[in-house]
Design a protein around this motif. Structure first.
Motif, PDB file in Angstrom:
ATOM      1  N   SER A 685      14.416   5.411 -17.163  1.00 16.15           N
ATOM      2  CA  SER A 685      14.390   4.107 -17.077  1.00 16.15           C
ATOM      3  C   SER A 685      13.700   3.366 -16.378  1.00 16.15           C
ATOM      4  O   SER A 685      14.640   3.234 -15.973  1.00 16.15           O
ATOM      5  CB  SER A 685      15.269   3.237 -18.209  1.00 16.15           C
ATOM      6  OG  SER A 685      15.115   2.180 -18.813  1.00 16.15           O
ATOM      7  N   LYS A 734      15.059  -2.935 -12.867  1.00 15.46           N
ATOM      8  CA  LYS A 734      16.405  -2.190 -13.374  1.00 15.46           C
ATOM      9  C   LYS A 734      16.063  -0.554 -13.714  1.00 15.46           C
ATOM     10  O   LYS A 734      15.174  -0.294 -14.322  1.00 15.46           O
ATOM     11  CB  LYS A 734      17.457  -3.424 -14.347  1.00 15.46           C
ATOM     12  CG  LYS A 734      17.307  -4.316 -14.558  1.00 15.46           C
ATOM     13  CD  LYS A 734      17.870  -5.387 -15.842  1.00 15.46           C
ATOM     14  CE  LYS A 734      18.594  -4.396 -16.595  1.00 15.46           C
ATOM     15  NZ  LYS A 734      18.972  -5.454 -17.767  1.00 15.46           N
ATOM     16  N   SER A 736      17.602   3.418 -14.289  1.00 17.62           N
ATOM     17  CA  SER A 736      18.676   3.855 -15.036  1.00 17.62           C
ATOM     18  C   SER A 736      18.198   5.425 -15.092  1.00 17.62           C
ATOM     19  O   SER A 736      17.527   5.158 -15.180  1.00 17.62           O
ATOM     20  CB  SER A 736      19.428   3.128 -16.193  1.00 17.62           C
ATOM     21  OG  SER A 736      20.497   3.771 -16.881  1.00 17.62           O
ATOM     22  N   GLN A 738      19.131   8.887 -16.402  1.00 16.97           N
ATOM     23  CA  GLN A 738      19.899   9.407 -17.730  1.00 16.97           C
ATOM     24  C   GLN A 738      19.210  10.941 -17.681  1.00 16.97           C
ATOM     25  O   GLN A 738      18.635  11.456 -17.078  1.00 16.97           O
ATOM     26  CB  GLN A 738      20.021   9.004 -18.396  1.00 16.97           C
ATOM     27  CG  GLN A 738      19.995   6.997 -19.007  1.00 16.97           C
ATOM     28  CD  GLN A 738      19.634   6.691 -19.540  1.00 16.97           C
ATOM     29  OE1 GLN A 738      18.815   6.980 -21.040  1.00 16.97           O
ATOM     30  NE2 GLN A 738      19.904   5.030 -20.128  1.00 16.97           N
ATOM     31  N   VAL A 744      24.530   8.018 -18.329  1.00 18.83           N
ATOM     32  CA  VAL A 744      23.882   7.300 -17.069  1.00 18.83           C
ATOM     33  C   VAL A 744      24.081   7.894 -15.288  1.00 18.83           C
ATOM     34  O   VAL A 744      25.472   7.986 -14.865  1.00 18.83           O
ATOM     35  CB  VAL A 744      24.198   5.657 -16.913  1.00 18.83           C
ATOM     36  CG1 VAL A 744      23.431   5.683 -15.609  1.00 18.83           C
ATOM     37  CG2 VAL A 744      23.389   4.736 -18.124  1.00 18.83           C
ATOM     38  N   GLN A 747      22.544   3.788 -10.951  1.00 22.13           N
ATOM     39  CA  GLN A 747      21.971   2.491 -11.665  1.00 22.13           C
ATOM     40  C   GLN A 747      21.614   2.261 -10.340  1.00 22.13           C
ATOM     41  O   GLN A 747      21.997   2.055  -9.064  1.00 22.13           O
ATOM     42  CB  GLN A 747      22.486   1.631 -12.675  1.00 22.13           C
ATOM     43  CG  GLN A 747      22.634   2.096 -14.109  1.00 22.13           C
ATOM     44  CD  GLN A 747      23.896   1.112 -14.989  1.00 22.13           C
ATOM     45  OE1 GLN A 747      25.523   0.975 -14.099  1.00 22.13           O
ATOM     46  NE2 GLN A 747      23.305   0.045 -16.225  1.00 22.13           N
ATOM     47  N   ASN A 748      20.289   1.520 -10.303  1.00 19.32           N
ATOM     48  CA  ASN A 748      20.294   0.513  -8.854  1.00 19.32           C
ATOM     49  C   ASN A 748      19.406  -0.465  -9.556  1.00 19.32           C
ATOM     50  O   ASN A 748      18.522  -0.717 -10.654  1.00 19.32           O
ATOM     51  CB  ASN A 748      19.296   1.559  -8.396  1.00 19.32           C
ATOM     52  CG  ASN A 748      19.516   1.397  -6.722  1.00 19.32           C
ATOM     53  OD1 ASN A 748      19.793  -0.252  -5.794  1.00 19.32           O
ATOM     54  ND2 ASN A 748      19.108   2.373  -5.567  1.00 19.32           N
ATOM     55  N   SER A 749      18.754  -1.635  -8.586  1.00 16.96           N
ATOM     56  CA  SER A 749      17.932  -2.980  -8.607  1.00 16.96           C
ATOM     57  C   SER A 749      16.825  -2.748  -7.482  1.00 16.96           C
ATOM     58  O   SER A 749      17.157  -2.047  -6.514  1.00 16.96           O
ATOM     59  CB  SER A 749      18.728  -3.397  -8.796  1.00 16.96           C
ATOM     60  OG  SER A 749      19.641  -3.867  -9.987  1.00 16.96           O
TER      61      SER A 749
END
Length: 828
Positions: A685, A734, A736, A738, A744, A747-749
């Motif tokens: 995502s 953002k 994500s 999954q 999840v 996650q990372n930015s």
């Protein structure tokens, strides 16, 4: 119990206790003095002369102020250490053998017992065993150790070579090379009894060099070969027991080598961190003669296989470790000694540092070749925490001689250390040296010192004798086959050569030394990156300890300047800050931003390495720790505080990560899994968000392949289509990852602009105390690089707090007041 039985029982107990007894001499009342003086002063053993001089206020603490300069005279003096101890007539009469054992003498010494010269020593890394029964007397005995200056002695040895050797005199001195100063450490050339010393009383026989070889390992059984040396006073029948299972031997007088098969049914594997438990099996080897118990050796072993795989491929040659039959992506760091004065290192500090490595998702530490062969507690901690050890032999960044005496000395050193360490399951690889091949080939010493062709040939001949012949041959003679992976030099090829990125291990220093931008890490990816790094300041708490009085926290302060050992360190840090950040206005903000720039550089490097899996199969950044309070490459400072880098490493080394690569107007996404289990049917995502939290676009990507095992490159996304006409300095992604159940995985930015170009708004950061040991921090808009300031360990720090979110943080102890900074504060 009647008197006859009681007498027999006591006699047997007396015989048993007399077989092997020890008398520690470390706890005796030691004294020391300058060899030129007559006045003796109290001393501590184990210890060093600098520590003893500090205890008597003869020298100031060299870690504080600019005191390092004031203590340089110590290295040019000779120092004497002396103690007295008592041996009873009973001990003398009932002991067939009495050995005086020094586990570490630093470095050139003469040992006298009751005025008799017993031994001259010349190697800090060797164990010295001296038979002394004939020199002991009933009652008081005087033990004197006279240390010669390592600097003066090294200079004399250097004169025997016809050409100038670089780094003289340290190249000629078998002691910790960093004592002579490094670009992260002070010059403190120590002397003294740096490890414990004892008397050992023994009869009949002695059990030595017990090692466990792993012949075969399956799910059903581990076939082991337990080897030992037994020194006997007379021939006869002896019993060796393995975990109480007896085996009988007819032994000759003198040294005997025995081997005993031993099996463990349904073995549980020792796994590296991230793959499972570190199963350890206790082994007790006991020696008896008839009913007389002679000796025990107790240790733990782990059952595992380690292979170094080098296979030619279309791009060069692979370099990776296969552990328990599976390729292991190596994530870790380099280790230097934890103190300039090694006797100050406690078991607790060893355990703390290794546990912090584990907590940051590491599975390997490289013990750098300019330090020491570490204390047993270091390897024990690695065994218990699943940290594999790349063990350099103690040679670093210079040329070394190969005369007969030097070679014999090194051979004894290698034998001592390999026999001491090889039973640890954490030991994965032995490496001949740090950057000696590199120094000969690339550093231009031959031109600098005007070598003749013959001189240059001699240097290479010396190198091959030590690192391609003596050390691997000695290793083969002493290590079991499963603990004998040898690599001659790290790196195998210097960073200026293209081949350094296609085979072997690589030290890449184009960033920092070459002053190239961090982005070059995306291009300079080798098969196994065993060194690369960037400096940052220590925490404020540690910086304050540089001062003996009230700290003056200013970049112009001479004390602060003196605790940066790289000649151009400040200029290089400043230049990189200006490239990526707004230059800070005050000291606290400079300290903060210097840590951010260090963390940013290493994040770019680590992510480039991991995206290149399986071409690249290892990343060991320089360096984990410090030996004093200093501006350096470490991720944990001298007091054990995490710098921004260590928090970032923990995130970058997660077992599953989603990483982004921006290339030619597109974004490439990489899902990476380092666990043994596979993930199926994953999806990504992607949200495009403003710094106030508003979502302006959102897409989902499902990869073509359903199975995520090692690394999966997801479909590329065109940046223009994803963000439209949005201002790149005002948005971020953002991410994500999954699984099929919506859980999840990672996650990372991702930010499109450098930190200095981000158009951040002032965040309203609120801290709510949940309990004395827990806080909740929240923000209205993006708070980038949130820095919690306080003399406490925070479970997370230097993190991005996303808009309209909160985060709970654990504290290592209660803290009344917590200050907070974010990147916005450095821009305004």
């Amino acid at each position: 119990m009647n008197k006859t039985i009681l007498f027999a029982f006591l006699l047997i107990q007396n015989i048993i206790s007399a077989q092997l007894a020890e008398h520690s001499l470390s706890g005796e009342k030691w004294q020391f003095k300058n060899a030129k003086d007559n006045n003796w002063l109290s001393a501590k053993v184990p210890g060093t002369v600098h520590l003893d001089l500090m205890d008597h206020n003869i020298i100031p603490d060299p870690f504080k102020d600019e005191n390092e300069k004031k203590v340089q005279w110590v290295e040019n003096e000779d120092w004497d250490y002396q103690t007295s101890f008592t041996v009873s007539s009973k001990q003398l009469s009932e002991s067939q053998n009495i050995d005086l054992i020094f586990n570490g003498l630093d470095t050139f010494s003469e040992i006298y017992l009751n005025g008799k010269l017993l031994k001259k020593t010349d190697n800090m890394f060797r164990k010295w065993v001296i038979p002394v029964k004939e020199h002991l007397k009933s009652g008081e005995n005087i033990l004197l150790v006279q240390f010669k200056s390592a600097v003066s002695t090294g200079k004399e040895l250097a004169k025997k070579v016809l050409f100038t050797m670089p780094e003289s005199p340290r190249s000629f001195v078998r002691k910790a090379q960093y004592h002579f100063g490094w670009d992260w450490g002070p010059r403190l050339v120590t002397a003294g009894i740096w490890k414990d010393v004892k008397l050992e009383f023994w009869n009949n026989a002695k059990l030595e060099n017990v090692k466990v070889g792993q012949k075969n390992l399956t799910k059903d059984k581990a076939d082991l070969a337990i080897q030992a040396e037994i020194i006997t006073e007379k021939e006869g029948k002896y019993t060796v027991s393995i975990n109480n299972k007896p085996f009988n031997f007819q032994l000759k007088k003198g040294k005997n080598a025995i081997q005993i098969p031993y099996a463990i049914i349904n073995p549980k594997l020792w796994q590296p961190n991230g793959w499972g438990k570190q199963e350890l099996y206790p082994i007790r080897v006991s020696l008896q003669k008839g009913s007389i118990h002679i000796a025990d050796k107790d240790f733990n072993i782990g059952l595992r296989t380690v292979e170094l795989i080098q296979e030619k491929d279309s791009k060069g040659k692979s370099f990776y470790f296969k552990v328990n039959g599976n390729p292991l992506y190596i994530k870790g760091t380099n280790w230097i000694p934890g103190d300039s004065f090694s006797p100050r290192m406690t078991k607790e500090k060893y355990q703390h540092l290794i546990k912090q490595a584990k907590e940051a998702n590491m599975n390997m530490i490289r013990v750098w070749g300019g330090g020491i062969y570490e204390d047993d507690e270091f390897y024990k901690a690695c065994d218990e925490n699943g940290i594999l050890v790349w063990q350099d032999f103690m040679f670093a960044g210079s040329f070394y001689p190969s005369d007969e005496h030097f070679l014999n000395n090194v051979k004894e050193e290698v034998e001592d250390q390999v026999n001491r360490l090889q039973n640890h399951p954490s030991i994965a690889l032995w490496c001949g040296n740090n950057e000696v091949d590199e120094a000969i080939v690339n550093w231009g010493y031959q031109k600098q010192f005007n070598y003749s062709k013959e001189d240059s040939l001699q240097v290479w001949k010396d190198y091959r004798k030590v690192f391609h012949e003596l050390i691997p041959n000695t290793l083969k003679e002493n290590a079991t086959a499963d603990k004998n992976i040898y690599w001659p030099s790290s790196p195998s090829i210097g960073w200026g050569h293209q081949e350094s990125l296609t085979e072997g291990d690589s030290h890449y220093w184009g960033v920092w030394w070459g002053e190239q931008p961090f982005e070059i890490y995306n291009e300079k990816v080798g098969r196994f990156m065993s060194e690369y790094g960037f400096q940052g300041m220590p925490t404020l708490e540690t910086t304050k300890t540089m001062f003996s009085g009230n700290p003056d926290l200013s970049l112009q302060n001479p004390t602060i300047k003196a605790h940066e050992k790289h000649s151009r360190g400040w200029q290089i840090i400043d230049e990189y800050i200006k490239r990526d950040y707004i230059f800070p206005a005050d000291f606290v903000k400079y300290n903060y931003v210097s840590q951010l720039v260090q963390a940013r550089g290493m994040q770019i490097a680590i992510e480039a390495h991991r995206r290149a899996k399986p071409y690249n199969m290892g990343t060991l950044y320089w360096q984990l720790n410090d030996c004093w309070p200093v501006v350096s490459w470490s991720s944990i400072d001298y007091l054990g505080n995490w710098k921004a880098l260590h928090y970032q490493v923990k995130r970058s080394f997660e077992q599953q990560v989603i990483l982004t690569e921006e290339k030619e107007g597109n974004l490439n996404f990489y899902a990476i899994n380092d666990e043994l289990k596979k993930f199926n049917n994953i999806s990504l995502s992607i949200q495009v968000a403003k710094f106030n939290g508003e979502i302006i676009n959102q897409i989902h990507i499902s990869p073509a392949e359903k199975e995520l095992n090692d690394i999966l490159k997801l479909n590329s996304v065109e940046i223009k289509k994803l963000i439209g006409d949005s201002d790149k300095s005002k948005i971020f992604l953002k991410l994500s990852l999954q699984d099929q159940h919506g859980n999840v995985i990672a996650q990372n930015s991702y930010y499109f602009s450098k930190p200095k170009d981000l158009k951040l708004s002032q965040p309203n950061i609120r801290i709510n105390k949940i309990s004395p040991m827990e806080i909740e921090i929240s923000t209205d808009v993006l708070a980038k690089d949130v820095y919690l300031i306080g003399d406490v360990h925070f479970s997370d720090n230097f993190f991005d707090l996303l808009p309209q979110t909160s985060k709970r943080i654990q504290l290592s102890k209660p803290l009344e007041k917590i200050e907070v900074l974010s990147l916005w504060d450095t821009m305004n």
